[in-house]
Scaffold this motif. Structure first.
Motif, short mmCIF file in Angstrom:
data_model
loop_
_atom_site.label_atom_id
_atom_site.label_comp_id
_atom_site.label_asym_id
_atom_site.label_seq_id
_atom_site.Cartn_x
_atom_site.Cartn_y
_atom_site.Cartn_z
N GLU A 1 -2.38 -1.26 -8.84
CA GLU A 1 -3.28 -0.66 -9.25
C GLU A 1 -4.43 -1.18 -9.42
N MET B 1 2.52 10.70 -6.95
CA MET B 1 2.87 9.08 -6.72
C MET B 1 1.99 8.34 -7.94
N ILE B 2 0.71 8.68 -7.87
CA ILE B 2 -0.09 8.10 -8.72
C ILE B 2 0.26 8.19 -10.27
N LYS C 1 -1.79 8.17 -0.31
CA LYS C 1 -2.13 6.85 -0.60
C LYS C 1 -3.44 6.54 -0.90
N ARG C 2 -3.46 5.51 -1.87
CA ARG C 2 -4.71 5.14 -2.62
C ARG C 2 -5.64 4.59 -1.89
N ASP D 1 2.90 1.80 -3.20
CA ASP D 1 2.04 2.11 -4.51
C ASP D 1 2.16 0.74 -5.37
N THR E 1 3.28 5.94 -11.07
CA THR E 1 3.03 4.63 -11.22
C THR E 1 2.37 4.45 -12.78
N GLN E 2 1.43 5.44 -13.08
CA GLN E 2 0.78 5.26 -14.23
C GLN E 2 1.74 5.28 -15.26
N SER F 1 -7.15 4.75 -10.01
CA SER F 1 -7.17 5.41 -8.74
C SER F 1 -8.28 6.66 -8.86
N THR G 1 4.86 4.45 -15.16
CA THR G 1 5.93 3.05 -14.98
C THR G 1 5.23 2.00 -15.68
N GLY G 2 3.63 2.02 -15.32
CA GLY G 2 2.99 0.86 -15.88
C GLY G 2 2.89 0.91 -17.40
N TRP H 1 0.84 -1.31 -0.18
CA TRP H 1 -0.06 0.19 0.02
C TRP H 1 0.98 1.18 -0.07
N ARG I 1 0.09 -6.08 -14.85
CA ARG I 1 -0.06 -5.36 -16.20
C ARG I 1 -0.14 -3.75 -15.71
N CYS I 2 -0.39 -3.52 -14.50
CA CYS I 2 -0.43 -1.88 -14.39
C CYS I 2 0.71 -1.18 -14.08
N THR I 3 1.35 -2.02 -12.85
CA THR I 3 2.31 -1.14 -12.37
C THR I 3 3.75 -1.04 -12.88
N GLY I 4 4.09 -1.76 -13.59
CA GLY I 4 5.57 -1.71 -14.03
C GLY I 4 6.35 -2.31 -13.39
N TYR I 5 5.96 -3.07 -12.32
CA TYR I 5 6.40 -3.66 -11.29
C TYR I 5 7.62 -2.92 -10.19
N LEU I 6 8.02 -1.72 -10.65
CA LEU I 6 9.04 -0.88 -9.92
C LEU I 6 8.72 -0.76 -8.44
N ASN I 7 7.55 -0.21 -8.21
CA ASN I 7 6.83 -0.13 -7.03
C ASN I 7 6.61 -1.48 -6.20
#
Lengths: 156, 801
Positions: A100, B682-683, B10-11, A97, B686-687, B503, B689-690, A94, A137-143
């Motif tokens: 998603e 932050m969001i 945070k989400r 992040d 993440t977007q 989000s 990066t994804g 959490w 498929r959402c985060t791109g893994y780095l987090n």
């Protein structure tokens, strides 16, 4: 169709089920035990959304027939939080992040639970290898890498 | 004053997700639900001569089965989508044709995986068995697999009622393009091939239909990005004017455009449920998903670009041929429109001509996928810029610098008519070069070259048009939000959007809390249900922060105005003397809390005798926010302005290619993005990066490969590879902020631009790495075997393993 009886422990609770021998473990968990947190993303064992911990090791529950879970001790995402308190792995995902849409997340969390028991202080490289069977498929893994390391700090 | 907006909060959504408590479509349980399974075509192109359901019907637990003939008897062809009618355009171009596809194929199948029969059983496993027991006789027809061959004269037509295989045609011409190309000292002419790949959300699709006979209410649960379009589409297809339809799109396990379509199962489940008077549900397996949910990206492009000696573009001509697959209502035609309109990208192009075809083939229908048409348009233009740089002896940075639209030119009307809202492109390029130490990377590359190592720097300037306006379409382009403060002072937000991973709950809460002046925790967001608001264009194309957030801001402001008016009346002062923050109403010049929002709400709903004269009770507002910076009215040149905002980015990649294997290692990947104001940094990251991971998949791994017979060879996750953690490089993400001038919050949109970059910038980097070998990269994907082959063809070793 023939049915068999099987006894299994899920998240510390004992269950007995009458099932067709061809039933998949993931459907046993989802439909018979009613624990919908374990997901089906691919049917071929590639995506890892259905990962649960069985007798201490991760299995892809879409690749295991339910009868093999007879007498087994199974842990699913629903078993992570205790008495309303999130598990440090959940907190770490959490906080960092590390998710998603959340569909792969239960599998990621269960892989983390087993992985950190085996390797409490993993390097980035070790994490990247260990999670190659859990697709997101959402985060791109780095987090997720950050979250695993954060969880390692807080649980170790 | 922003308490929440701009902060990395945070989400909210994560709390349920990390406990496995979300309800996705596969988790929805409707009492008494039957399970449907679908028999799908093994042929790419065939006549269906006989469908025998008797064996399937005899299976234990089976309660019903239907063939295409049954469906044709009980319903109409699938309604067009996204258009609200079959003649959406009043001008000659674009021109679009529609095909009559029913919920099941009737007498002809046109792609592998097309639905041919459906069976319904008490049990999901038994339904799957019964679907296999359906016997179908086919007469195979020659398949049309290659998109260019589909255009040849005399070739097989997919739809006999059409004169050719062209479903969609767009033409545009501005300026003396041919003459300028003839005069240009440097002309780049290329054929570019972009491959077929798709979004593959981790959650496949699912549909459940249930009929309440008392009210003639059909409730449809579907993992759809367009819950407000579906009631119209399903009603029209069922031809049942007596029904009401409510569509619920539960928490979605990713969409990426793939769930932005009108799918046959969304008619089949209602049909079955109406027939059987019981709820009927279907859950897509991954292997079904790969053939039954839409594909994207495939196109062949021909481009000619003229440059003067100073490296400036004088004219551009393109011919875009998009491989649409079968003509199901999947929204694929927009691929041809968007690509052709935005090939000029971030550069000043005054003379442009394009012909864009959407061509049908015997493959799964194409539709949008994250950066729909935009990944493709950017690939074309950036490949041209790199080739021109080589030809003119300019640096990749220099040729771009000489052609970029300048900051003082905004708002800038581009050659095809849309108005780029804002930006500072040269500054973005400067920042990327500085952050990456571009000169240092070039020096390192040159050093490595001397050692016989193949390193290369890729550079790409990316432009993402988003939030479009479309008359006569379900995605007309506005968004609807209702904001309500309830009698105890909590804020309720109802949005037409869908909760598909971006989000929305968190970001809408941030914006509404700030605008109303209440606590973030006191905002509750609802979405994904057609009963919440009257209409919505759906969730797609990064438009949420442009239109939905703007609608939420406008609605919140209207409610806050009323809160302050009631408070001022009660306190015998002027609204201007008051402010609202954290749920408390304060005097601007006097310390201390004068009233709470809860107390004002109590007046608004109950102590209505204390309301100012003529004021209606209640605290709520619904706002329809239409795409700003757009126009239906053609300008003097007959062009309309369709897109609202244009986020942009510079991507830079440094790679090393192993010439023995063709494998590429990413040593550095850097992006500088300008998406306007950042709602939640932050969001946003993440977007980005994804999205970049989607692009890396598309560049290196993902390919929907068809053989000559139209069989899909990569139909599972064992052979359609999406990036795992092991393939994801570390990223450097930087931001520039040029606020969007035409929205109240200054936000643009951020969901897709990351997905545009990798194929574009990695092709640039690999070509640079292999420059000593003279290898040219004009095709995707950049799989090791393709790069290896390109190296060996150039070396002329004759080794064609």
């Amino acid at each position: 169709m023939q049915r068999i009886t099987l006894h299994t422990t899920i998240n510390g609770k004992e269950f007995s089920f009458e099932v067709e021998p061809r039933l998949l473990l993931v459907d046993l968990i989802r439909d018979k035990a009613g624990l919908k947190g374990t997901h089906v993303g691919c049917d071929t064992g590639n995506c890892g959304a259905c990962t649960v911990v069985m007798n201490g090791v991760t299995v892809k529950s879409c690749q295991v027939l339910a009868p093999r879970a007879g007498g087994a001790d199974i842990r699913t995402v629903e078993g992570l939080a205790r008495d309303g308190t999130l598990h440090p792995i959940q907190e770490a995902f959490w906080e960092c992040d590390g998710l998603e849409c959340g569909f792969c997340t239960p599998g990621m969390l269960m892989t983390t639970a087993a992985f950190l028991e085996e390797n409490p202080h993993p390097s980035d490289q070790e994490i990247r290898r260990a999670y190659s069977g859990n697709l997101c498929r959402c985060t791109g893994y780095l987090n997720i890498i950050k979250a695993v390391k954060r969880a390692a700090e807080t649980t170790g | 004053m922003a308490t929440y907006v701009g902060k990395s909060i945070k989400r909210k959504e994560s709390f349920d997700s990390i406990q496995g408590k979300n309800t996705y479509i596969g988790d929805v349980e409707v009492p008494g639900m039957l399970h449907a399974a679908i028999h799908r075509s093994p042929h790419a192109h065939a006549r269906v001569t006989r469908v025998d359901l008797s064996e399937a019907l005899a299976q234990p637990g089976v309660v019903a089965a239907m063939s295409g003939q049954d469906v044709r008897r009980l319903s109409r062809p699938l309604a067009p989508f996204p258009f609200t009618r079959t003649k959406p355009y009043t001008s000659d171009y674009p021109r679009v044709r529609f095909a009559d596809h029913y919920g099941l194929a009737v007498d002809r199948v046109r792609h592998v995986g097309e639905a041919v029969a459906v069976v319904v059983s008490e049990d999901r496993y038994a339904a799957a068995d019964a679907a296999e027991a359906v016997r179908v006789e086919y007469e195979p027809l020659p398949p049309v697999v290659d998109v260019e061959a589909a255009l040849e004269r005399g070739t097989v037509r997919l739809y006999e009622e059409w004169p050719d295989n062209i479903q969609y045609e767009f033409r545009f011409s501005e300026g003396p393009v041919e003459e300028l190309l003839e005069e240009a000292p440097v002309v780049i002419r290329e054929r570019i091939v972009q491959h077929r790949y798709t979004g593959t959300p981790m959650e496949p699709r699912g549909v459940i239909a249930s009929v309440d006979q008392r009210d003639n209410l059909l409730t449809l649960w579907s993992s759809t990005q367009v819950p407000h379009a579906l009631p119209n589409l399903v009603l029209e297809t069922l031809g049942r004017a007596d029904l009401k339809i409510r569509v619920i799109s539960p928490t979605m396990g990713g969409g990426f455009g793939i769930k932005w379509a009108f799918y046959p199962e969304e008619v089949l489940m209602p049909l079955l449920s109406l027939q059987l008077n019981r709820p009927v549900g279907w859950r897509e397996s991954r292997s079904e998903h790969m053939v039954a949910s839409h594909h994207s990206r495939a196109q062949v492009d021909h481009v000619e670009a003229g440059f003067d000696r100073a490296g400036r573009i004088t004219a551009l001509k393109t011919h875009v041929i998009v491989d649409l697959g079968a003509a199901y209502p999947s929204g694929g035609t927009s691929l041809a429109f968007v690509t052709a309109n935005f090939i000029p990208g971030p550069y000043r192009v005054d003379n442009y001509a394009t012909t864009s075809f959407g061509v049908v083939t015997n493959k799964t229908a194409a539709g949008p996928h994250r950066a729909n048409g935009k990944a493709e348009s950017n690939f074309i233009m950036e490949r041209v810029m790199d080739r021109a740089a080589l030809e003119l002896g300019l640096g990749k940075d220099e040729i771009r610098r000489r052609n970029l639209i300048q900051p003082h030119e905004f708002p800038y009307t581009c050659v095809t008519g849309s108005t780029y809202d804002s930006g500072d492109y040269p500054a973005c390029l400067r920042k990327a070069l500085a952050e990456a130490d571009y000169a240092g990377l070039l020096a390192d590359r040159d050093r490595c070259r001397l050692e016989g190592r193949y390193r290369g720097v890729g550079l790409a300037f990316l432009l993402e048009p988003l939030s479009s306006l479309r008359p006569n379409a379900y995605n007309a382009g506005y968004e609807t939000v209702t904001v309500r403060v309830d009698p105890v002072g909590k804020a309720w937000v109802f949005s037409g959007d869908v909760n598909m991973s971006m989000s929305h709950m968190t970001t809408l809460s941030q914006v509404v809390a700030d605008e109303l002046g209440v606590r973030f925790e006191d905002v509750q967001v609802f979405e994904g249900d057609s009963a919440l608001v009257s209409a919505s264009s759906g969730s797609y194309a990064s438009r949420f922060s442009t239109v939905t957030i703007s609608a939420a801001i406008k609605a919140s402001r209207a409610v806050r105005t009323k809160i302050l008016a009631i408070a001022a009346h009660s306190l015998r002062t002027h609204p201007e003397a008051l402010e609202c923050t954290g749920g408390m109403i304060l005097g601007r010049d006097k310390p201390g809390v004068a009233l709470t929002v809860k107390e004002v709400a109590n007046i608004a709903y109950y102590s209505i005798n204390q309301l100012p004269g003529n004021m209606d009770p209640g605290l709520h507002d619904t706002h329809y926010f239409i795409n700003p910076n757009t126009s239906f009215e053609p300008d003097a040149k007959g062009r309309t302005s369709n897109f609202s905002t244009f986020p942009y980015a510079v991507n830079l990649a440094y790679v090393e290619v192993d010439v023995a294997t063709g494998d590429t290692q990413i040593l550095k990947y850097l992006t500088v993005d300008d998406s306007g104001n950042l709602l939640n940094p932050m969001i946003v990251d993440t977007q980005i990066t994804g999205a970049i991971s989607h692009g890396i998949g598309g560049a290196f791994l993902e390919e929907l490969v068809y053989d000559e017979q139209g069989q899909l060879l990569s139909g599972t996750f064992a052979d359609y590879l999406i990036p795992s953690m092991a393939e994801m490089p570390d990223l450097e993400i930087h931001h520039m902020v040029t606020p969007m001038p035409f929205t109240p919050g200054g936000f643009k949109g951020v969901g897709e631009i990351g997905a545009i970059g990798p194929p574009v910038v990695l092709a640039s980097a690999i070509e640079d790495a292999l420059a000593p070998l003279g290898v040219k990269i004009m095709s995707l994907p950049l799989k090791p075997e393709n790069i290896w082959r390109a190296i060996h063809e150039k070396r002329g070793t004759g080794d064609k393993r």
